[in-house]
Write a protein that holds these residues in place. Sequence first.
Motif, short mmCIF file in Angstrom:
data_model
loop_
_atom_site.label_atom_id
_atom_site.label_comp_id
_atom_site.label_asym_id
_atom_site.label_seq_id
_atom_site.Cartn_x
_atom_site.Cartn_y
_atom_site.Cartn_z
N LEU A 218 0.86 -1.20 0.00
CA LEU A 218 0.00 0.00 0.00
C LEU A 218 0.88 1.24 0.00
N ALA A 219 0.23 2.42 -0.08
CA ALA A 219 0.97 3.68 -0.26
C ALA A 219 1.87 3.58 -1.48
N VAL A 220 1.28 3.00 -2.53
CA VAL A 220 1.99 2.86 -3.81
C VAL A 220 1.21 3.57 -4.91
N GLY A 221 0.47 4.60 -4.51
CA GLY A 221 -0.24 5.40 -5.51
C GLY A 221 -1.74 5.21 -5.51
N GLU A 222 -2.25 4.28 -4.69
CA GLU A 222 -3.70 4.06 -4.65
C GLU A 222 -4.37 5.18 -3.86
N PRO A 223 -5.67 5.42 -4.14
CA PRO A 223 -6.40 6.43 -3.36
C PRO A 223 -6.41 6.04 -1.88
N GLN A 224 -6.50 7.04 -1.02
CA GLN A 224 -6.52 6.75 0.43
C GLN A 224 -7.69 5.84 0.78
N ALA A 225 -8.81 6.01 0.11
CA ALA A 225 -10.00 5.18 0.40
C ALA A 225 -9.70 3.70 0.18
N VAL A 226 -8.93 3.40 -0.87
CA VAL A 226 -8.57 2.00 -1.15
C VAL A 226 -7.65 1.48 -0.05
N MET A 227 -6.67 2.31 0.35
CA MET A 227 -5.77 1.90 1.43
C MET A 227 -6.57 1.59 2.69
N LEU A 228 -7.49 2.45 3.06
CA LEU A 228 -8.27 2.25 4.29
C LEU A 228 -9.18 1.03 4.16
N ASP A 229 -9.74 0.82 2.97
CA ASP A 229 -10.57 -0.38 2.76
C ASP A 229 -9.74 -1.66 2.98
N THR A 251 0.97 10.77 5.48
CA THR A 251 0.61 12.12 5.91
C THR A 251 -0.08 12.04 7.29
N PRO A 252 -0.18 13.17 7.99
CA PRO A 252 -0.94 13.15 9.27
C PRO A 252 -2.36 12.61 9.09
N ASP A 253 -3.00 12.99 7.99
CA ASP A 253 -4.37 12.52 7.72
C ASP A 253 -4.40 11.01 7.55
N ASP A 254 -3.43 10.48 6.78
CA ASP A 254 -3.33 9.02 6.58
C ASP A 254 -3.17 8.31 7.93
N MET A 255 -2.29 8.85 8.77
CA MET A 255 -1.97 8.15 10.02
C MET A 255 -3.16 8.19 10.98
N LEU A 256 -3.83 9.35 11.08
CA LEU A 256 -5.00 9.44 11.98
C LEU A 256 -6.06 8.41 11.57
N LYS A 257 -6.34 8.33 10.27
CA LYS A 257 -7.39 7.41 9.79
C LYS A 257 -6.94 5.95 9.88
N SER A 258 -5.62 5.70 9.81
CA SER A 258 -5.13 4.32 9.92
C SER A 258 -5.07 3.87 11.38
N VAL A 259 -4.75 4.80 12.29
CA VAL A 259 -4.82 4.47 13.72
C VAL A 259 -6.26 4.10 14.06
N ALA A 260 -7.21 4.82 13.47
CA ALA A 260 -8.64 4.56 13.74
C ALA A 260 -9.04 3.15 13.30
N GLU A 261 -8.26 2.56 12.36
CA GLU A 261 -8.56 1.19 11.91
C GLU A 261 -7.79 0.14 12.71
N GLY A 262 -6.78 0.61 13.52
CA GLY A 262 -6.05 -0.36 14.35
C GLY A 262 -4.59 -0.54 14.02
N ILE A 263 -3.96 0.44 13.36
CA ILE A 263 -2.53 0.39 13.07
C ILE A 263 -1.74 0.92 14.26
N ASP A 264 -0.58 0.27 14.52
CA ASP A 264 0.25 0.64 15.68
C ASP A 264 1.55 1.34 15.32
N MET A 265 2.06 1.12 14.09
CA MET A 265 3.38 1.66 13.72
C MET A 265 3.36 2.21 12.30
N PHE A 266 4.14 3.28 12.11
CA PHE A 266 4.24 3.94 10.81
C PHE A 266 5.69 4.29 10.53
#
Length: 373
Positions: A218-229, A251-266
């Motif tokens: 991920l983070a290879v050019g896909e839309p953020q929505a696809v990454m979160l899905d 980005t800060p936006d990516d990390m906030l929304k990914s923490v909300a899904e259960g990610i621990d490290m970036f």
Amino acid sequence: MSENFTFNLKATSGKARLGEITMPRGTIRTPAFMPVGTVGTVKAMYLDQVKEGGADIILGNTYHLMLRPGPERVARLGGLHELIRWPGPILTDSGGFQVMSLSGLRKLDEQGVTFKSHVDGSLHHMSPERSIEIQGLLDSDIQMQLDECVALPNEPREIERAMELSLRWAERCRVAFGNQPGKAMFGIVQGGDQPALRIRSAEGLKQLDLKGYSIGGLAVGEPQAVMLDMLRITLPVLPTEKPRYLMGVGTPDDMLKSVAEGIDMFDCVMPTRSGRHGLAFTRRGKVNIRNARHAEDMRPLDEQSSCPATRDYSRAYLHHLVRSNEALGGMLLSWNNLSYYQELMQGIRQAIAEDRFEDFKAETIEMWARGDI
Ligand SMILES: N#Cc1ccc(CCNc2nc3cc4nc(N)[nH]c(=O)c4cc3[nH]2)cc1
């Protein structure tokens, strides 16, 4: 400290998790942001600043370090921590992603990758076993399996081929890693933007005795929505008691929304790379210091910050340095950006501890959207 690798889940707020990884070289507060120290340096930073700014762990790259100074040399010099004077944990990426993105890739087959160095054009081969061997010579604390990350969008059968190969490589890396109590090997979930392949990859990795799971591909050019899905598909399959690391984000936006899904490290080069190019991250959004409107603005980036680069230097001076291509410009902005990223992670951890993460996420995103910087 612990002579073993342990992960303690301390609190949750929705799906967001507050935790601590304890290892012999130190404790990692999660959610964690790992500054990228590609060739043994977090570019334009002293590692004392990186530590004081709040980082518990930094990232190194097998691909770069195998080319220069070379793993056997690093081992002769006492390992990466000794060489770069970073006493805390180091996580090393395995090299596959960097081979694909940086080198002259010559061949990829069951045995591994054969490539030409982007440094001097020399020919190299890296197998799953050699990647783990190199990470061991570097004395890396958290080691990544060798994997194949395909670009998106892509054909499902190509994504499946790379995911199945990465699973087989994970097994070989797990055998090569063996039993190293104070260290960890993470598997890397692949599967692109294909839910069934993501589930297959996660289920396959769970059969191995792994200390943690990276979400790759991920983070290879896909839309953020696809990454979160893909996170919503993958994370429920993974064991809750082990850390999850989203590679290359973000980005800060990516990390906030990914923490909300259960990610621990970036990890991400964004704060340091964009700092060197004149982009400042602040609590109120991004500031392009190169812009002429800053030429006579004597305000600092943020007078309330505890970071000297953010609090004590005017935008006018930062503008002058960046426009003059002075090294100090990139140094001060990298310092500011990493401090902001770590301040954001501390805010995230505090919000989870107080079970108010959703509000914190909304407020932070809204503050960014409002701008007024
Ligand atoms: N400035 C800037 C900037 C530059 C690049 C990026 C994207 C980084 N994305 C990314 N890194 C990765 C590393 C990875 N490593 C491995 N071993 N496997 C991956 O699938 C993988 C996927 C990644 N995706 C993000 C920001």
